[in-house]
Design a protein around this motif. Structure first.
Motif, short mmCIF file in Angstrom:
data_model
loop_
_atom_site.label_atom_id
_atom_site.label_comp_id
_atom_site.label_asym_id
_atom_site.label_seq_id
_atom_site.Cartn_x
_atom_site.Cartn_y
_atom_site.Cartn_z
N VAL A 211 0.84 -1.21 0.00
CA VAL A 211 0.00 0.00 0.00
C VAL A 211 0.87 1.25 0.00
O VAL A 211 0.59 2.22 -0.73
CB VAL A 211 -0.95 -0.02 1.21
CG1 VAL A 211 -1.69 1.31 1.35
CG2 VAL A 211 -1.95 -1.17 1.08
N ALA A 214 2.32 1.79 -3.45
CA ALA A 214 1.33 2.35 -4.38
C ALA A 214 1.13 3.83 -4.12
O ALA A 214 1.11 4.65 -5.06
CB ALA A 214 0.01 1.60 -4.24
N CYS A 221 -5.24 3.45 -4.04
CA CYS A 221 -5.36 2.07 -3.57
C CYS A 221 -6.31 2.06 -2.38
O CYS A 221 -6.26 2.97 -1.54
CB CYS A 221 -3.97 1.55 -3.17
SG CYS A 221 -3.96 -0.06 -2.36
N LEU A 266 -6.84 -5.72 -2.22
CA LEU A 266 -6.47 -4.34 -2.49
C LEU A 266 -6.99 -3.94 -3.86
O LEU A 266 -6.63 -4.55 -4.87
CB LEU A 266 -4.94 -4.15 -2.44
CG LEU A 266 -4.26 -4.41 -1.10
CD1 LEU A 266 -2.75 -4.21 -1.24
CD2 LEU A 266 -4.81 -3.49 -0.02
N ASP A 267 -7.86 -2.95 -3.90
CA ASP A 267 -8.30 -2.38 -5.17
C ASP A 267 -7.30 -1.31 -5.59
O ASP A 267 -6.97 -0.42 -4.81
CB ASP A 267 -9.69 -1.75 -5.03
CG ASP A 267 -10.79 -2.78 -4.99
OD1 ASP A 267 -10.64 -3.82 -5.67
OD2 ASP A 267 -11.79 -2.57 -4.30
N LEU A 268 -6.84 -1.40 -6.84
CA LEU A 268 -5.87 -0.45 -7.38
C LEU A 268 -6.43 0.14 -8.66
O LEU A 268 -7.30 -0.44 -9.31
CB LEU A 268 -4.55 -1.17 -7.69
CG LEU A 268 -3.86 -1.87 -6.51
CD1 LEU A 268 -3.06 -3.04 -7.00
CD2 LEU A 268 -2.98 -0.90 -5.76
N ARG A 273 -2.37 -1.16 -12.16
CA ARG A 273 -2.23 -2.33 -11.30
C ARG A 273 -0.97 -3.12 -11.63
O ARG A 273 -0.30 -3.64 -10.73
CB ARG A 273 -3.46 -3.22 -11.45
CG ARG A 273 -3.40 -4.47 -10.59
CD ARG A 273 -4.63 -5.32 -10.79
NE ARG A 273 -4.72 -5.81 -12.15
CZ ARG A 273 -5.10 -7.05 -12.47
NH1 ARG A 273 -5.41 -7.90 -11.53
NH2 ARG A 273 -5.18 -7.42 -13.72
N LEU A 402 -4.53 -8.35 -5.60
CA LEU A 402 -4.24 -7.02 -6.15
C LEU A 402 -5.18 -6.85 -7.35
O LEU A 402 -4.90 -7.34 -8.44
CB LEU A 402 -2.77 -6.91 -6.56
CG LEU A 402 -1.74 -7.26 -5.47
CD1 LEU A 402 -0.33 -7.17 -6.02
CD2 LEU A 402 -1.91 -6.37 -4.26
#
Length: 946
Positions: A211, A214, A221, A266-268, A273, A402
């Motif tokens: 995290v 990112a 994120c 984890l949403d990216l 991504r 991810l």
């Protein structure tokens, strides 16, 4: 026959050849790692081959086993096995004939039959059983470990995690001594103690590191899933939802009884991504990092396509067979050749190939190939395990998901556009909360472009739900899903919110779990809490129940726990009727359960996207356009919504567009000096007074308005033109920054784009302003010097100067826009046939929305967003769109069967039906569909299939 002696019909040359091959294998694998295999498919040569292998193995000194070499369970499946072999070879059945078995004999056989075959070869049966037992692998005994996470000197992983979490907790909730933060500190201490007991501190540090990376790269994120139940994840910034505020169940995420490791998703930003995935590979190495496999199975459309390919049907005919196939297998009314239908039915649901999980990554301290086979993926820089998520969980491997989320990309772009145009910086943490105007907009169903609540069903439901606070958005994210619908939760919840039905509970012990949703079950966590409060489940048992609800064959697994539920409720004095009702609530989630932790994470993005739509609608829609395809709606629908919100949308322009959609000053609020009016449709205004479509502002009377001084307009990006890739668009923008393009020849010479791309740009109007109107630009693009093109026919020289060409009409411009960009910023295509529709007595979408319940209606437009959900019992849904908006359509099964081909094939249709109004929502129950009978056809559009 004596052991070691060949039978009379055995060819001694065959024995020698087999012995030679076995000897070469033993040189590599040794005699203990090499086996001779005997196979009997009842083909003429099988007995001879088996005898030769038996004798050769005895000579070389290797053990012998027997297998069925089974390709299918029963003879009736031989045809589908042959088809799969042909498809694997990229051939049809005729061309692959030499590689297919001659008879359907490679199937499972009765034990007695196998015993007769094995009696000829002493000891083979025992050797086979022994080898089978030695191959049994208990994945639970592997006990893989995560890589060691480096911590500062003087710290262990546990103490470093505690130090980071305590510092972050003080920032989030306040110091430990603050009484208002006491609950947060108690929960944090509980979670840290449990993490230490389970040895998972390194897991949290690894995820936190991802995290932080990112964030350091400017990649938005947000964690979701069961991790939203954890205070550790919240204070470290892994998730954005306060689990204490929303009462999320921590045991959904982690407990001593919970089987397996926790799950953090984890949403990216979808477009970035891969950068994060490659960071993980780089940091831990491909020997210690890999992605989880995903078993791709045959869906109806693909099953028909592959069946037709295997049977040798031409590609064009195959495409025609599958054009009308959606989620469900084709019914008897669907025109398919009998052989295709029969083979497709056998292929349906079978595994097709092994893919890569969308973002599931596994990390190990030892080489990952020692835990599970791994192979290089087709995508460069990736490795993939030969096991899916269930195999990974069984092996105890810790998975970190991810995942790419398009809305995060759109929101990031929107906030960047707001900053560039208005000078105000926003992100997911700084967007003002609890804005009543935002909730009012959502409650009106004005949510096209808003995350998760923009579908037609959601827009119809929001005025009934009337959300007024954040928790209501979590309900909105959850209620239009199969689980709540199957459980019968949707309508009671809506009625109770409006005070039309009393709030009741099946038993007082169920109140704590169901009170947030007014006595109905909406989330998986509520099912778990019901099991704990009403049936005496431990948190670990409740988690196993939750896993059963989410697993394959979930109904059977949940049913197996029914007796435990009923017994537990009886022990707590719950009457049988109430116990059955509670059990039914839990069982309803076995197919389509949805977790509250997901809903809470989604609610944050719902609010953020709604806030931007309310206060900066141009920025949100430009952000979505910059990342299409995403969401529910196509670009044409987004353009229509923007215009209804007072936002001007302009087409792509070589002189003004960026790579993707951007903001630029919109029309000034009043007459603009030097801007002429009264330009005929399709006529290009004088360059000295260019219209707002080009957006360059007046060339006389001073410069255009400064950014931020007037409401912004949306300028479509260069990549909206089909055939122009992102790299080429970036080069155009860079060349323009060095020196503006003077004319089309200058543009062609400097960009060196192929003639086809130049023609696409000209067709889209992107070359307007470089000389002449669209047709002139299109002519010039085809004759520009240095372009790649076909040589002219002998005796036909192309004039260097364009002849006098007619200016495109407004309808032709719209057609051109749709052809090369998929949407038109000049006018909606139905606008151009409105006069014809008026003569037919056809209403607009806006007029249809004013009709009373059960009124007959006839409406014309573009059929879009057609879907036939598998849970809707054959009912299909869609929308019809014109220049005034959209109206929802509902098709009874027999109507859909009769008209779906017209809906897919016709560019525009007339729909006859009856208005259905219910609780403030409006649909048209369709009775008939016909193509619009107009001489000048509406430009063909893409049908949105969902």
């Amino acid at each position: 026959m004596l052991p070691g002696c060949p039978p009379p019909d055995t060819d001694r040359c065959d024995v020698a050849a087999v012995a030679h091959r076995l000897a070469r294998l033993t040189d590599v694998f040794g005699t203990s790692g090499t086996y001779a295999e005997l196979v009997d498919h009842r083909l003429p040569e099988d007995s001879v081959a088996a005898d030769a292998a038996w004798v050769a193995a005895r000579r070389v000194g290797v053990p012998v086993i027997a297998t069925g070499a089974v390709h299918y369970a029963a003879p009736r499946q031989a045809r589908v096995a042959q088809a799969l072999t042909a498809l694997r070879r990229r051939e049809n059945l005729d061309r692959a004939a030499g590689h297919l078995m001659a008879a359907p004999t490679a199937h499972l056989r009765p034990r007695a039959e196998r015993a007769v075959f094995l009696s000829r070869y002493p000891g083979v049966a025992d050797a086979t059983v022994e080898l089978g037992r030695s191959c049994v692998l208990d994945l639970g005994e592997l006990r893989p470990e995560l890589p060691e996470f480096a911590v500062p000197e003087g710290y262990t992983q546990d103490s470093w995690l505690r130090a980071r979490a305590e510092a972050a907790c003080a920032d989030r909730y306040g110091p430990r001594a603050d009484p208002r933060a006491a609950a947060a500190w108690r929960q944090l201490d509980h979670e840290l103690g449990l993490v230490a007991d389970l040895g998972l501190a390194g897991y949290f540090l690894i995820v936190h590191d991802i995290v932080r990376h990112a964030a350091g790269q400017g990649i938005w994120c947000q964690g979701r899933g069961s991790a939203a139940s954890s205070v550790i994840c919240y204070v470290l910034g892994i998730t954005a939802v306060d689990p204490l505020r929303h009462g999320l169940l921590f045991e959904r995420f982690l407990s001593l009884e919970k089987a397996g490791p926790p799950d953090i998703d984890l949403d990216l930003e979808s477009g970035r991504r891969e950068e994060v995935i490659q960071y993980v590979y780089t940091r831990y190495g491909r020997r210690h990092a890999a992605q989880v496999a995903n078993m791709i199975t045959y869906k109806p459309r693909l099953a028909i396509r592959d069946a037709a390919r295997a049977l040798g049907y031409p590609e064009a005919q195959t495409r025609e067979m599958t054009r009308h196939i959606h989620h469900a297998p084709p019914g008897p009314e669907t025109a398919l050749p009998d052989d295709v239908r029969a083979l497709a039915a056998q292929l349906h649901t079978l595994p097709r190939h092994l893919g890569v999980h969308s973002g599931g990554m596994v990390l190990t301290r030892q080489p990952i190939g020692e835990i599970m086979p791994v192979e290089w993926a087709t995508a460069e820089g990736r490795s993939v395990l030969q096991g899916d998520k269930d195999d990974v969980a069984a092996a105890g491997l810790v998975k970190i998901d991810l995942l790419g989320l398009g809305m995060l990309s759109a929101l990031h772009t929107a906030c960047d556009l707001i900053h560039a145009y208005h000078g105000v910086r926003h992100d997911l943490t700084s967007i003002p909360q609890d804005d009543p105007e935002v909730y009012g907009m959502i409650a009106r169903g004005d949510t096209i472009g808003v995350f998760q609540v923009e579908s037609r069903a959601q827009i119809s439901t929001l005025p009934l739900l009337r959300p007024t606070k954040f928790e209501d958005l979590a309900v909105a994210a959850s209620i239009i899903r199969p689980g709540p619908i199957q459980a019968g939760s949707k309508h009671p919840l809506l009625r109770r919110r409006r005070g039309e039905e009393p709030v009741t509970y099946p038993h007082p012990l169920a109140k704590a779990a169901l009170e947030p949703t007014l006595g109905v079950a909406l989330w998986q966590e509520q099912a778990m809490q019901l099991a704990i409060d009403c049936a005496g489940f431990t948190p670990g048992e409740a988690d196993r129940l939750r896993k059963a609800m989410a697993a394959k064959h979930a109904p059977e697994k949940v049913a197996a726990m029914r007796e435990r539920l009923l017994t537990g409720m009886a022990g707590r004095g719950i009457p049988p009727a109430a116990a059955e009702r509670i059990t039914s609530m839990i069982e309803a989630f076995s197919d389509y359960g949805f977790p509250q932790s997901h809903a809470q994470s989604m609610a944050g993005l719902i609010y953020a996207s709604a806030w931007i739509k309310r206060h900066h609608p141009a920025a949100l829609l430009a952000g979505i356009m910059a990342h299409q395809p995403m969401g529910f709606y196509d670009t044409q629908t987004l353009i229509g919504d923007a215009e209804r919100h007072g936002v001007t949308v302009r087409g792509p322009s070589i002189r003004h567009s960026a790579v993707h959609a951007t903001l630029e000053p919109g029309p000034a609020p009043g007459p603009v000096p030097g801007l002429t009016s009264g330009v005929a449709p399709g006529q290009e205004p004088d360059p000295a007074s260019r219209s707002s479509r080009d957006g360059s502002g007046p060339r006389t009377g001073g410069p255009g308005p400064a950014p931020g001084a007037v409401p912004p307009a949306i300028r479509r990006g260069l990549t909206s033109v089909t055939g122009l890739g992102e790299q080429a668009a970036e080069e155009i923008v860079a060349l323009r920054a060095e020196r503006p393009f003077t004319d089309l020849d200058d543009f062609a010479a400097r960009t060196r784009l192929p003639a086809r791309v130049l023609e696409q740009l000209a067709t889209a109007g992107a070359l307007d302003g470089l000389g002449g109107h669209r047709r002139t630009a299109l002519w010039t693009a085809g004759t520009a010097p240095g372009r790649t093109r076909q040589p002219p026919l002998p005796g036909l020289a192309t004039p260097a100067t364009a002849p006098e060409l007619a200016v495109m009409t407004a309808a032709e411009e719209t057609t051109a826009d749709l052809t090369v960009t998929g949407a038109s910023a000049t006018a909606h295509p139905v606008h151009h046939i409105r006069a014809h529709l008026d003569r037919l007595g056809v209403l607009t979408a806006a007029a249809a929305r004013t009709l009373h319940d059960r009124a007959p209606v006839r409406i014309g437009g573009l059929p879009k967003y057609l879907q036939r959900p598998p849970t809707a019992h054959g009912v299909a849904f869609g929308a019809i769109e014109d220049e005034t908006g959209m109206v929802n359509l509902v098709f009874a099964p027999h109507v859909w069967d009769r008209c779906h081909r017209t809906l897919i094939d016709a560019p525009a249709v007339l729909v006859t039906g009856r208005v259905e109004r219910s609780d403030g929502t409006l649909n048209i129950a369709v009775a008939q569909v016909e193509p619009i009978p107009v001489a000048a056809p509406v430009p063909r559009r893409q049908v949105g299939r969902r």
